[in-house]
Design a protein around this motif. Structure first.
Motif, mmCIF file in Angstrom:
data_model
loop_
_atom_site.group_PDB
_atom_site.id
_atom_site.type_symbol
_atom_site.label_atom_id
_atom_site.label_comp_id
_atom_site.label_asym_id
_atom_site.label_seq_id
_atom_site.Cartn_x
_atom_site.Cartn_y
_atom_site.Cartn_z
ATOM 1 N N THR A 110 2.567 67.385 16.562
ATOM 2 C CA THR A 110 4.346 68.002 17.987
ATOM 3 C C THR A 110 3.890 69.292 16.763
ATOM 4 N N TYR A 111 5.633 70.256 17.889
ATOM 5 C CA TYR A 111 5.569 71.652 17.133
ATOM 6 C C TYR A 111 6.666 71.365 18.202
ATOM 7 N N VAL A 112 7.930 71.260 17.648
ATOM 8 C CA VAL A 112 8.813 71.383 17.665
ATOM 9 C C VAL A 112 10.060 72.572 17.816
ATOM 10 N N TYR A 113 10.109 73.482 19.118
ATOM 11 C CA TYR A 113 9.926 74.611 18.930
ATOM 12 C C TYR A 113 12.455 74.519 19.313
ATOM 13 N N GLU A 114 12.356 73.727 19.547
ATOM 14 C CA GLU A 114 13.728 73.864 19.873
ATOM 15 C C GLU A 114 13.669 72.553 19.928
ATOM 16 N N LEU A 115 15.550 72.072 19.545
ATOM 17 C CA LEU A 115 15.372 70.158 20.041
ATOM 18 C C LEU A 115 17.390 70.651 20.685
ATOM 19 N N PHE A 116 17.186 69.699 21.697
ATOM 20 C CA PHE A 116 17.920 70.057 23.479
ATOM 21 C C PHE A 116 19.498 69.864 22.001
ATOM 22 N N TRP A 117 19.402 68.949 21.492
ATOM 23 C CA TRP A 117 21.060 68.368 21.069
ATOM 24 C C TRP A 117 21.334 69.061 20.887
ATOM 25 N N LEU A 118 20.713 70.095 20.246
ATOM 26 C CA LEU A 118 21.411 71.119 18.637
ATOM 27 C C LEU A 118 22.166 71.818 19.703
ATOM 28 N N SER A 119 21.660 72.913 20.665
ATOM 29 C CA SER A 119 21.415 73.967 21.647
ATOM 30 C C SER A 119 22.423 73.291 23.190
ATOM 31 N N ARG A 120 22.682 72.451 23.411
ATOM 32 C CA ARG A 120 22.933 72.024 24.875
ATOM 33 C C ARG A 120 23.970 70.938 24.302
ATOM 34 N N LYS A 121 24.871 71.059 25.257
ATOM 35 C CA LYS A 121 26.021 70.568 24.218
ATOM 36 C C LYS A 121 26.676 70.012 26.549
ATOM 37 N N PRO A 122 26.546 68.167 26.357
ATOM 38 C CA PRO A 122 26.276 67.205 27.563
ATOM 39 C C PRO A 122 28.415 67.429 27.840
ATOM 40 N N GLN A 123 28.443 67.323 29.309
ATOM 41 C CA GLN A 123 29.678 66.974 29.434
ATOM 42 C C GLN A 123 30.333 65.935 30.158
ATOM 43 N N GLY A 124 31.685 65.486 29.979
ATOM 44 C CA GLY A 124 32.374 64.406 30.691
ATOM 45 C C GLY A 124 31.441 63.190 29.315
ATOM 46 N N TRP A 125 32.218 62.123 29.894
ATOM 47 C CA TRP A 125 31.504 60.644 28.731
ATOM 48 C C TRP A 125 30.386 59.648 29.438
ATOM 49 N N LYS A 126 30.002 60.758 31.119
ATOM 50 C CA LYS A 126 29.188 59.523 31.546
ATOM 51 C C LYS A 126 27.957 60.701 30.757
ATOM 52 N N GLN A 127 28.113 62.003 30.751
ATOM 53 C CA GLN A 127 26.466 62.529 30.518
ATOM 54 C C GLN A 127 26.341 62.874 28.611
ATOM 55 N N LYS A 128 27.743 62.514 28.264
ATOM 56 C CA LYS A 128 26.838 62.326 26.975
ATOM 57 C C LYS A 128 26.876 61.136 26.445
ATOM 58 N N LEU A 129 27.375 59.769 27.354
ATOM 59 C CA LEU A 129 26.479 58.275 27.354
ATOM 60 C C LEU A 129 24.768 58.834 27.424
ATOM 61 N N PHE A 130 24.382 59.690 28.376
ATOM 62 C CA PHE A 130 23.209 59.634 28.905
ATOM 63 C C PHE A 130 21.859 60.324 27.520
ATOM 64 N N TRP A 131 22.582 61.131 27.042
ATOM 65 C CA TRP A 131 22.628 62.552 26.442
ATOM 66 C C TRP A 131 22.283 61.526 25.677
ATOM 67 N N SER A 132 23.083 61.161 24.548
ATOM 68 C CA SER A 132 23.415 59.693 23.293
ATOM 69 C C SER A 132 21.545 58.926 23.695
ATOM 70 N N GLN A 133 21.727 58.183 24.773
ATOM 71 C CA GLN A 133 20.206 57.177 24.255
ATOM 72 C C GLN A 133 19.187 58.202 25.554
ATOM 73 N N ALA A 134 18.935 59.443 25.426
ATOM 74 C CA ALA A 134 18.025 60.134 25.603
ATOM 75 C C ALA A 134 17.692 60.703 24.122
ATOM 76 N N LYS A 135 18.262 60.705 23.395
ATOM 77 C CA LYS A 135 18.457 61.664 21.745
ATOM 78 C C LYS A 135 18.065 60.045 20.678
#
Length: 339
Positions: A110-135
């Motif tokens: 794996t070559y890590v070009y970027e990390l989505f959780w560093l470059s994109r910020k979730p909005q709202g509690w639902k998105q934060k929950l799902f992003w936490s699960q994805a991370k």
């Protein structure tokens, strides 16, 4: 040896797609696995092969929309199986694409070009929950890789904080397309601007501050501004003379990798960037200066250029460290050692 390539998405051309093109040229028979693919969005080596994508291809129109489906990412990745007949998987990842289902014996590089959780910020509690699960899913899957390269120190340190070892391997761009011309070939007389995400009013402010200078802007014309100022989207062969005939690049580009700034350095030119640029990790050196954005937008005093005359060969050498040969060699050696 049967190799598969994977990535987060294949939607439109960007720098990460150029890296995939290189892998596609190295491994011409490799199938490609991705979360989403839009056939009409690009041409090139990367799409000249069988491409396997998840149902998200039918749900999203652009790459940004993938993050609205954070809740479905783990299941969609596990729903796409890379066959056991595959000898190795090479993954160019923005932090999502290393979870495709595979056989346990198949090594993943794996070559890590970027990390989505560093470059994109979730909005709202639902998105934060799902992003936490994805991370959490992403971190778990990262640990299954046989080898991980990180594009820079920030990514390396972030992975290490989660117990993931990586080796830093900086991205490449086609340095050879931006040569250091002899000084007699071009006269450096223009100021080149990469407006990035500047607003219309900010572009106007900058142009007013540079009144009397010969100014050119990268990108397509904007309403109510002189179209002759804009260069459009020329190819590399057309861009190199533009960089070589510019005395300065003022770059507001906020993309992950500073391709235009490095191209300017490769052609022996100087670069000004905002102090808060996220590209600083690739650019720090004597050919680049970082200035507060508010000061850049009112850059009426160009005396700063008079005592700033770095050696063009040194600037080209800075850019040359991103030559593709080193990157390609690292990948090839790792895969061949496995075989």
């Amino acid at each position: 040896m049967k190799v598969a390539i994977s990535t987060d998405w294949v939607i439109g051309r960007d720098h990460a797609i150029e890296m995939l093109d290189m892998l596609a040229e190295l491994y011409r028979e490799a199938d490609l696995y991705t979360l989403a693919y839009k056939p009409e969005s690009l041409l090139g080596p990367v799409v000249e092969r069988p491409i396997h994508a998840t149902f998200l291809s039918n749900k999203v129109q652009g790459s940004d929309e993938i993050f609205n489906w954070a809740f479905a990412l783990p299941s969609s990745l596990k729903g796409l199986f890379i066959p056991c007949s595959t000898d190795a998987i090479i993954n160019i990842s923005r932090g999502l694409s290393h979870g495709f289902k595979k056989c346990e014996k198949t090594p993943l590089y794996t070559y890590v070009y970027e990390l989505f959780w560093l470059s994109r910020k979730p909005q709202g509690w639902k998105q934060k929950l799902f992003w936490s699960q994805a991370k959490n899913f992403a971190i778990k899957e990262f640990k299954k890789a046989k080898k991980i390269w990180a594009a820079n120190q920030i990514i390396h340190d972030e992975l290490l904080a989660h117990g993931i070892e990586s080796e830093i391997l900086e991205p490449f761009f086609k340095v050879e397309e931006f040569p250091l011309f002899p000084e007699s070939v071009f006269k450096r007389e223009a100021i080149l601007i990469d407006p990035g995400t500047l607003s219309f009013s900010e572009i106007e402010q900058l142009l007013m501050s540079l009144e009397g200078e010969k100014v050119r802007l990268l990108g397509n014309p904007l309403p109510n501004l002189d179209p002759a100022l804009f260069l459009g989207t020329p190819c590399a062969g057309e861009l190199a003379p533009i960089f070589a005939s510019s005395k300065l690049l003022i770059s507001f580009d906020d993309s992950v990798f500073p391709k235009n700034a490095l191209a300017m350095l490769s052609c022996g030119g100087r670069v000004l960037c905002p102090m808060d640029s996220n590209q600083k990790i690739y650019l720090e050196g004597e050919g680049v200066r970082f200035i507060e954005k508010s000061d850049l937008l009112t850059l009426s005093d160009l005396n700063l250029l008079q005592d700033w005359n770095p050696e063009p060969k040194k600037l080209h050498a800075h850019a040359n460290r991103f030559h593709g040969t080193r990157f390609k060699r690292k990948i090839e050696v790792s895969i061949s050692n496995h075989s």
